[in-house]
Structure formats: C-alpha cells, structure tokens
Design a protein around this motif. Sequence first.
Motif, PDB file in Angstrom:
ATOM      1  N   ILE A 165      56.234   9.377  31.155  1.00  0.00           N
ATOM      2  CA  ILE A 165      56.321  10.363  30.070  1.00  0.00           C
ATOM      3  C   ILE A 165      56.980  11.657  30.552  1.00  0.00           C
ATOM      4  O   ILE A 165      56.959  12.664  29.853  1.00  0.00           O
ATOM      5  N   ASP A 166      57.552  11.615  31.741  1.00  0.00           N
ATOM      6  CA  ASP A 166      58.243  12.774  32.322  1.00  0.00           C
ATOM      7  C   ASP A 166      57.334  14.004  32.369  1.00  0.00           C
ATOM      8  O   ASP A 166      57.725  15.103  31.966  1.00  0.00           O
ATOM      9  N   ALA A 167      56.118  13.805  32.836  1.00  0.00           N
ATOM     10  CA  ALA A 167      55.142  14.891  32.911  1.00  0.00           C
ATOM     11  C   ALA A 167      54.871  15.248  34.365  1.00  0.00           C
ATOM     12  O   ALA A 167      54.812  14.378  35.231  1.00  0.00           O
ATOM     13  N   TRP A 168      54.693  16.551  34.612  1.00  0.00           N
ATOM     14  CA  TRP A 168      54.418  17.043  35.962  1.00  0.00           C
ATOM     15  C   TRP A 168      53.010  17.635  36.028  1.00  0.00           C
ATOM     16  O   TRP A 168      52.588  18.368  35.122  1.00  0.00           O
ATOM     17  N   TYR A 169      52.293  17.325  37.123  1.00  0.00           N
ATOM     18  CA  TYR A 169      50.925  17.787  37.319  1.00  0.00           C
ATOM     19  C   TYR A 169      50.748  18.288  38.748  1.00  0.00           C
ATOM     20  O   TYR A 169      51.576  18.038  39.621  1.00  0.00           O
ATOM     21  N   VAL A 170      49.594  18.934  38.956  1.00  0.00           N
ATOM     22  CA  VAL A 170      49.127  19.194  40.313  1.00  0.00           C
ATOM     23  C   VAL A 170      47.680  18.731  40.359  1.00  0.00           C
ATOM     24  O   VAL A 170      46.888  19.009  39.451  1.00  0.00           O
ATOM     25  N   ALA A 171      47.341  17.981  41.404  1.00  0.00           N
ATOM     26  CA  ALA A 171      45.994  17.435  41.549  1.00  0.00           C
ATOM     27  C   ALA A 171      45.372  17.941  42.833  1.00  0.00           C
ATOM     28  O   ALA A 171      46.032  18.034  43.870  1.00  0.00           O
ATOM     29  N   GLY A 172      44.087  18.256  42.751  1.00  0.00           N
ATOM     30  CA  GLY A 172      43.357  18.700  43.926  1.00  0.00           C
ATOM     31  C   GLY A 172      41.878  18.571  43.685  1.00  0.00           C
ATOM     32  O   GLY A 172      41.391  18.922  42.598  1.00  0.00           O
ATOM     33  N   GLY A 173      41.154  18.046  44.668  1.00  0.00           N
ATOM     34  CA  GLY A 173      39.726  17.836  44.468  1.00  0.00           C
ATOM     35  C   GLY A 173      39.502  16.850  43.346  1.00  0.00           C
ATOM     36  O   GLY A 173      40.020  15.735  43.362  1.00  0.00           O
ATOM     37  N   SER A 174      38.751  17.260  42.332  1.00  0.00           N
ATOM     38  CA  SER A 174      38.462  16.370  41.202  1.00  0.00           C
ATOM     39  C   SER A 174      39.223  16.768  39.948  1.00  0.00           C
ATOM     40  O   SER A 174      38.902  16.313  38.852  1.00  0.00           O
ATOM     41  N   ARG A 175      40.252  17.630  40.085  1.00  0.00           N
ATOM     42  CA  ARG A 175      40.962  18.141  38.917  1.00  0.00           C
ATOM     43  C   ARG A 175      42.431  17.707  38.905  1.00  0.00           C
ATOM     44  O   ARG A 175      43.064  17.565  39.948  1.00  0.00           O
ATOM     45  N   VAL A 176      42.946  17.527  37.696  1.00  0.00           N
ATOM     46  CA  VAL A 176      44.365  17.284  37.465  1.00  0.00           C
ATOM     47  C   VAL A 176      44.815  18.309  36.433  1.00  0.00           C
ATOM     48  O   VAL A 176      44.311  18.334  35.308  1.00  0.00           O
ATOM     49  N   GLY A 190      44.033  22.841  29.686  1.00  0.00           N
ATOM     50  CA  GLY A 190      43.094  23.116  30.760  1.00  0.00           C
ATOM     51  C   GLY A 190      42.978  22.008  31.782  1.00  0.00           C
ATOM     52  O   GLY A 190      42.200  22.111  32.734  1.00  0.00           O
ATOM     53  N   GLY A 191      43.742  20.936  31.602  1.00  0.00           N
ATOM     54  CA  GLY A 191      43.689  19.831  32.540  1.00  0.00           C
ATOM     55  C   GLY A 191      42.519  18.899  32.285  1.00  0.00           C
ATOM     56  O   GLY A 191      41.858  18.963  31.243  1.00  0.00           O
ATOM     57  N   THR A 192      42.248  18.053  33.248  1.00  0.00           N
ATOM     58  CA  THR A 192      41.180  17.072  33.095  1.00  0.00           C
ATOM     59  C   THR A 192      40.627  16.719  34.468  1.00  0.00           C
ATOM     60  O   THR A 192      41.125  17.193  35.498  1.00  0.00           O
ATOM     61  N   THR A 193      39.599  15.897  34.491  1.00  0.00           N
ATOM     62  CA  THR A 193      39.061  15.440  35.770  1.00  0.00           C
ATOM     63  C   THR A 193      39.900  14.279  36.285  1.00  0.00           C
ATOM     64  O   THR A 193      40.595  13.598  35.526  1.00  0.00           O
ATOM     65  N   LEU A 194      39.816  14.046  37.577  1.00  0.00           N
ATOM     66  CA  LEU A 194      40.553  12.950  38.176  1.00  0.00           C
ATOM     67  C   LEU A 194      40.098  11.615  37.588  1.00  0.00           C
ATOM     68  O   LEU A 194      40.925  10.731  37.317  1.00  0.00           O
ATOM     69  N   ASP A 195      38.796  11.474  37.362  1.00  0.00           N
ATOM     70  CA  ASP A 195      38.279  10.224  36.797  1.00  0.00           C
ATOM     71  C   ASP A 195      38.788  10.010  35.376  1.00  0.00           C
ATOM     72  O   ASP A 195      39.152   8.887  35.005  1.00  0.00           O
ATOM     73  N   ALA A 196      38.807  11.076  34.577  1.00  0.00           N
ATOM     74  CA  ALA A 196      39.296  10.953  33.203  1.00  0.00           C
ATOM     75  C   ALA A 196      40.786  10.637  33.182  1.00  0.00           C
ATOM     76  O   ALA A 196      41.261   9.866  32.335  1.00  0.00           O
ATOM     77  N   TYR A 197      41.513  11.214  34.119  1.00  0.00           N
ATOM     78  CA  TYR A 197      42.947  10.938  34.193  1.00  0.00           C
ATOM     79  C   TYR A 197      43.180   9.467  34.550  1.00  0.00           C
ATOM     80  O   TYR A 197      44.063   8.816  34.001  1.00  0.00           O
TER      81      TYR A 197
END
Length: 274
Positions: A165-176, A190-197
Amino acid sequence: MAPRATATAAAAVLAAVVLLGLAPQAAAVSADPVPQPQAATAEAREAAAAAAAAPDTLATLSRFFAREGKVTLTGAQPRIEGEAIPVHHLSPDFVAGKEGASVARLEFLASKAVSSDGQQAALWTARTGSGWQVVNIATGDDEFRYAQLGAAKLPGGTVFREPQIDAWYVAGGSRVLPLDEDAERAVGAGGTTLDAYRVRVTEAYGDKLPGSAYARRGVAGGFAEPAAAPVPVPVPVPGAGDSAAPVGLVAGSAGALALGGAGVLLLRRRRAAA
C-alpha cells in the motif's frame, strides 16, 4: 484485479534481458534468489557505496537525470551524497507469524544521487550472485526523508515500508507509528500496537505468501506491490543511439538496472501526497 506481482531483484535483471533483448552479460546476476543480510554491516555499506559511485553507475545516472531534457547528458554531473542507508520492508515471516520474526527485513541499501540541477534519486543496491550491485534507480528522496522522520518520531526505531500500500512506518518496542498518509489510513494517526499491526497484515496478506495458492497461480511470492507502484521510464540504451526502450515492470525487492554496455531498466515512482 490482483495486485501487481513481485519477484527477486535477480529475476528482474533476467526479465530485462528478455524485454530489451540485452546482451547475455546483463544476466550476470544468478537466477537463484540471493538473500539479503539481516543487518546493514559496515562491510555491506562500504560495498553499496562503492557500487553507487562506480563510473558505470554515474554514467547511467547522467542518462537518467537527462531523460526529460531538464539537464543535458554532459551537464548532469551526478554525485553521491552521504552514506548508504538500510531500507526495510514488511517481512513475510512477520506476516506468517513465525516466532521471533521482526516486523521488517532489510531489502536493500539506498544511496542518494543528486544532479547538477538539483534532481534527486535513490540508488537501490542489493547483494546479488555477482556481489553488491545497483539494481534500481528511483526518483525522489523517500528513503532518506522517511529515515529522518522515523528517527525523529521514534528514536532507535526501525523505519520500514509496507510496499503493498506504499505506506511508511517506524516500529519500536510494542508500537508501530505512521510516517505518511497511507500509513495513517492503515493504522490511524496515533499508530497501533505491534500485535494489532500483525493481525492487520496477516488478514491482508496471509493467504498471499510464498507457497500459497495465490503464489502458485503465478504471482511471484504472492507478496505484491500496490497498483500505484513505480512505473517504467524510457531511458536511452547504450549502443542504441538516441533510442529509448520503454520497459514493462517486473519488480521485487528492487527493479532491475543492468549497468555497463548491455542496457538499462530504470524506474520512476509515482509520488503520493506527503
């Protein structure tokens, strides 16, 4: 309509041979996929930087920057700025739910190229059967801009792209956390949790992974690019006078770029609103 297929960078080079009728040396990359290293080591960065600054690469960059007449071939004078940076994409292992899999994997290293008139491009360099090679040139500075945005938004996090989907993120700990509008539409501002992602991407792509029925129908790996992915750019082919060869896209980790006397397959990406 199914999303556009992806393939390995090596397969894309071989596709360029067929599409352009290039000389056999364009297929120097092995047909077998070559896995990328898990991390961008100092040795990998050095090798990528050397490939980006090679005379053949700079000559190809001159043609790339001159393709629309914004600058002359001799006046382009491309240069490489800064160091090669790692570029990560969403990992199929993460989508498949493999234990310990990171959300993203290293796809290639990117080097920033700048012409004399200020045009910018990203050189995608990957490890191939013939060593580290430039496998694509893409317009703009996405890789570098999002790396900076991610470092500011979540220091120490991993910046990655969800190419489907041509989307850019940053992930760290439990957040995306999202870095562009496409990512915001996917996970919220506001992003989401790693598990939800993981749940979201598994639902979206879990039936399209390598080995799936989707992949067996001929969709390379089943891990497809978005419909608004990079589009081909006609570029003069060395030895063909002033002719240009518009090439159909067969892209994976990166599109193909055959350097040297054989020919060129270059990509210009469509730009989403930032």
